[in-house]
Design a protein around this motif. Structure first.
Motif, PDB file in Angstrom:
ATOM      1  N   VAL A  99       0.842  -1.199   0.000  1.00 56.68           N
ATOM      2  CA  VAL A  99       0.000   0.000   0.000  1.00 56.68           C
ATOM      3  C   VAL A  99       0.876   1.248   0.000  1.00 56.68           C
ATOM      4  O   VAL A  99       0.666   2.180  -0.773  1.00 56.68           O
ATOM      5  N   GLY A 100       1.878   1.250   0.882  1.00 49.51           N
ATOM      6  CA  GLY A 100       2.774   2.400   0.980  1.00 49.51           C
ATOM      7  C   GLY A 100       3.532   2.664  -0.314  1.00 49.51           C
ATOM      8  O   GLY A 100       3.682   3.812  -0.733  1.00 49.51           O
ATOM      9  N   LEU A 101       3.986   1.594  -0.958  1.00 45.40           N
ATOM     10  CA  LEU A 101       4.729   1.757  -2.210  1.00 45.40           C
ATOM     11  C   LEU A 101       3.842   2.348  -3.307  1.00 45.40           C
ATOM     12  O   LEU A 101       4.288   3.201  -4.075  1.00 45.40           O
ATOM     13  N   ALA A 102       2.581   1.906  -3.374  1.00 46.73           N
ATOM     14  CA  ALA A 102       1.659   2.452  -4.375  1.00 46.73           C
ATOM     15  C   ALA A 102       1.396   3.938  -4.103  1.00 46.73           C
ATOM     16  O   ALA A 102       1.364   4.753  -5.034  1.00 46.73           O
ATOM     17  N   CYS A 103       1.223   4.297  -2.840  1.00 45.62           N
ATOM     18  CA  CYS A 103       0.999   5.707  -2.480  1.00 45.62           C
ATOM     19  C   CYS A 103       2.225   6.542  -2.824  1.00 45.62           C
ATOM     20  O   CYS A 103       2.105   7.644  -3.354  1.00 45.62           O
ATOM     21  N   ARG A 104       3.402   6.023  -2.487  1.00 48.67           N
ATOM     22  CA  ARG A 104       4.647   6.743  -2.789  1.00 48.67           C
ATOM     23  C   ARG A 104       4.762   7.001  -4.288  1.00 48.67           C
ATOM     24  O   ARG A 104       5.130   8.088  -4.720  1.00 48.67           O
ATOM     25  N   ARG A 105       4.460   5.974  -5.079  1.00 47.16           N
ATOM     26  CA  ARG A 105       4.542   6.115  -6.536  1.00 47.16           C
ATOM     27  C   ARG A 105       3.567   7.194  -7.021  1.00 47.16           C
ATOM     28  O   ARG A 105       3.929   8.047  -7.824  1.00 47.16           O
ATOM     29  N   ALA A 106       2.339   7.177  -6.516  1.00 48.60           N
ATOM     30  CA  ALA A 106       1.334   8.158  -6.931  1.00 48.60           C
ATOM     31  C   ALA A 106       1.720   9.581  -6.517  1.00 48.60           C
ATOM     32  O   ALA A 106       1.379  10.547  -7.199  1.00 48.60           O
ATOM     33  N   LEU A 107       2.434   9.695  -5.390  1.00 51.36           N
ATOM     34  CA  LEU A 107       2.846  11.009  -4.891  1.00 51.36           C
ATOM     35  C   LEU A 107       4.195  11.455  -5.455  1.00 51.36           C
ATOM     36  O   LEU A 107       4.658  12.562  -5.167  1.00 51.36           O
ATOM     37  N   GLY A 108       4.825  10.591  -6.247  1.00 51.36           N
ATOM     38  CA  GLY A 108       6.122  10.936  -6.828  1.00 51.36           C
ATOM     39  C   GLY A 108       7.265  10.853  -5.823  1.00 51.36           C
ATOM     40  O   GLY A 108       8.278  11.538  -5.985  1.00 51.36           O
TER      41      GLY A 108
END
Length: 96
Positions: free
Chosen positions: A55-64
């Motif tokens: 979940v954290g990795l997907a959020c990080r990717r979306a936030l750049g």
């Protein structure tokens, strides 16, 4: 007098929004929605910060953000703001 000027005056007089008014309203709504979505992603990341969290990795990717980037104080405040907005019933995490 030009036709568009007449139409703009008539629209203003009867309270109809002009195309510029409509575009401005849509722009403001889009910016507000983007701010809400960013707050939601930051809130999720705040609760799933582990570098190996799916979940954290997907959020990080979306936030750049990079895999090991820390949340800044400002980002944590944005996450808290989003959470608080849900408790007021206005938006954010309302428990659904």
């Amino acid at each position: 007098m030009s036709n568009w000027i007449t139409e703009a005056r008539e629209a203003h007089q009867v309270g109809k929004p002009t195309e510029a008014d409509s575009m401005n309203r849509l722009r403001v709504q889009a910016e507000d929605k983007a701010h809400q979505m960013r707050g939601a992603l930051l809130w999720l990341l705040w609760h799933h910060q582990g570098a190996s969290s799916v979940v954290g990795l997907a959020c990080r990717r979306a936030l750049g953000m990079g895999q090991f980037d820390r949340l800044t104080d400002s980002q944590v405040e944005d996450a808290k703001e989003w959470e608080a907005a849900g408790k007021d019933g206005v938006g954010g995490n309302d428990g659904r």
